[in-house]
Design an enzyme around this catalytic site. Structure first.
Site, PDB file in Angstrom:
ATOM      1  N   TYR A 183      14.171  30.221   9.336  1.00 48.34           N
ATOM      2  CA  TYR A 183      12.927  30.922   9.646  1.00 48.34           C
ATOM      3  C   TYR A 183      12.850  31.254  11.131  1.00 48.34           C
ATOM      4  O   TYR A 183      13.178  30.440  11.996  1.00 48.34           O
ATOM      5  CB  TYR A 183      11.718  30.057   9.267  1.00 48.34           C
ATOM      6  CG  TYR A 183      11.342  30.136   7.813  1.00 48.34           C
ATOM      7  CD1 TYR A 183      10.906  31.331   7.245  1.00 48.34           C
ATOM      8  CD2 TYR A 183      11.401  29.008   7.000  1.00 48.34           C
ATOM      9  CE1 TYR A 183      10.549  31.401   5.914  1.00 48.34           C
ATOM     10  CE2 TYR A 183      11.044  29.066   5.666  1.00 48.34           C
ATOM     11  CZ  TYR A 183      10.616  30.274   5.123  1.00 48.34           C
ATOM     12  OH  TYR A 183      10.272  30.343   3.800  1.00 48.34           O
ATOM     13  N   LYS A 186       0.840  -1.199   0.000  1.00 45.70           N
ATOM     14  CA  LYS A 186       0.000   0.000   0.000  1.00 45.70           C
ATOM     15  C   LYS A 186       0.875   1.249   0.000  1.00 45.70           C
ATOM     16  O   LYS A 186       2.090   1.183   0.224  1.00 45.70           O
ATOM     17  CB  LYS A 186      -0.919  -0.010   1.224  1.00 45.70           C
ATOM     18  CG  LYS A 186      -0.182   0.017   2.559  1.00 45.70           C
ATOM     19  CD  LYS A 186      -1.154  -0.087   3.726  1.00 45.70           C
ATOM     20  CE  LYS A 186      -0.401  -0.052   5.051  1.00 45.70           C
ATOM     21  NZ  LYS A 186      -1.304  -0.121   6.210  1.00 45.70           N
TER      22      LYS A 186
END
Length: 377
Positions: free
Chosen positions: A272, A51
């Site tokens: 940041y 998956k």
């Protein structure tokens, strides 16, 4: 593979495709991991969970490799994944949809020869209606909730399901299954609790084969194996259990390119928010991968990359497309524009990154983006 160890052809291929890094998927190691699990499980069969695009590694290439190793049972989560995989595999390969089907997918699923895992009476009734419409018996797997409260027939639906089976049905039940919630914790009480519930369900629904073990369940012992195991993370090199030496081979390595280098003086803010302030003069390198590429923001000021065995700590916040690392421990000029640093490899495992990011290896592996140049070997 470390920095300059990558050959010139590999570098050229990455640059030509505009890749930010170089992701290597070792299909030979994948095959060896599968064979290791097969040998541990024998005579029990081993399927494969593919998956989420085979945990991000490419379901088509992975499934073909595992088919070549003898795997014939493949598990995905959604019908769309099964529909994409069906043309890739020979007809003797069975593909199972763990989440079952959404209303409206039943006829297409039946026509493609895909097998749904039914998790509720509602799904049972939908699949039975499809069988009526097609005027034939349709195969399915029944999943039971044994204590995870996620998927599977809940206890209150089991009696009605048993009655439906006794009265005759147009659904051919291939086997019954459940999912272990704490298989990576070998000492956890929940494993034995779920095993006890699964044993009671087997008594209520006699005559059906059982699939129970996931990756961790393979290592819990024969009582958990059933007749078909469903390994996932262990195939891809992730540790099947917590706190123990990983018995599986690594399948993935990742090297990321440097896009800029600089010298930052003491007091310089990095990243940041100016969250990191240099306490001394530092030499910094910015690499071309960030949280959009599967390297979580919570690695900020915690994680690291490596160059030729030297740890280069992440400084400042991880950005969407880049990370800044302290390369002061390296000789001047060791890293320049285009140099490659190791993110995953011999010096840093999936579990190492997951630990630093306070998450699990599954999240790291499935999050690796599509901006890397990929090589299968």
């Amino acid at each position: 593979m470390d920095g300059d160890i990558l050959d010139s052809h590999a570098r050229t291929a990455m640059i030509a495709q505009g890749g930010s890094g170089y992701l290597t998927i070792d299909l030979a190691a994948l095959g060896r991991n599968y064979r290791k699990l097969v040998s541990m499980l024998a005579p029990v069969r081993a399927g494969a969970v593919v998956k989420a695009d085979a945990y991000g590694l490419g379901a088509e290439r992975v499934a073909k490799t595992l088919y070549g190793q003898g795997c014939r049972h493949f598990f995905v989560a959604q019908f769309v994944e099964a529909a994409r995989l069906r043309p890739v595999l020979a007809q003797d390969a069975q593909i199972f949809v763990l989440n079952g089907l959404q209303p409206g997918n039943e006829i297409a699923c039946a026509e493609m020869g895909i097998v749904p895992v039914l998790n509720s009476l509602a799904q049972w009734q939908q699949w039975s209606s499809a069988a009526c419409a097609l005027k034939r018996c349709l195969p399915a797997v029944l999943q039971f909730d044994t204590g995870m409260s996620r998927l599977g027939f809940p206890p209150e639906e089991r009696a009605e399901l048993a009655t439906a089976l006794r009265n005759g049905t147009n659904i051919e039940v291939l086997f019954i299954m459940s999912h272990l919630a704490s298989a990576d914790d070998t000492e956890g009480q929940q494993n034995s609790d779920q095993l006890a519930v699964m044993s009671r369900i087997a008594d209520e629904f006699p005559g059906f084969d059982i699939s129970f073990a996931n990756s961790g369940g393979v290592f819990l012992g024969k009582a958990y194996h059933g007749v078909l195991a469903r390994p996932g993370i262990a195939l891809y090199g992730g540790a099947p259990g917590a706190g123990a030496i990983n018995p599986m081979e690594p399948v993935v390595s990742l090297d990321v390119a440097v896009v800029q280098t600089r010298t930052a003086s003491s007091g310089t803010k990095v990243g940041y928010g100016g969250a990191h302030v240099a306490q001394r003069q530092m030499r910094l390198a910015t690499i071309a991968a960030g949280y959009a590429d599967g390297l979580p923001r919570c690695l900020s000021d915690r994680g690291a990359v490596y160059y030729e065995g030297t740890r280069l700590p992440i400084v400042g916040r991880v950005s969407m497309d880049s990370i800044t690392v302290d390369m002061s421990a390296l000789p001047e000029g060791a890293l320049t524009l285009g140099s490659l640093v190791e993110v995953l490899g011999p010096h840093q495992t999936l579990e190492d990154i997951a630990r630093d990011a306070d998450t699990i290896s599954y999240e790291i592996l499935t999050g690796l983006g599509d901006r890397y140049h990929r090589q299968y070997c």
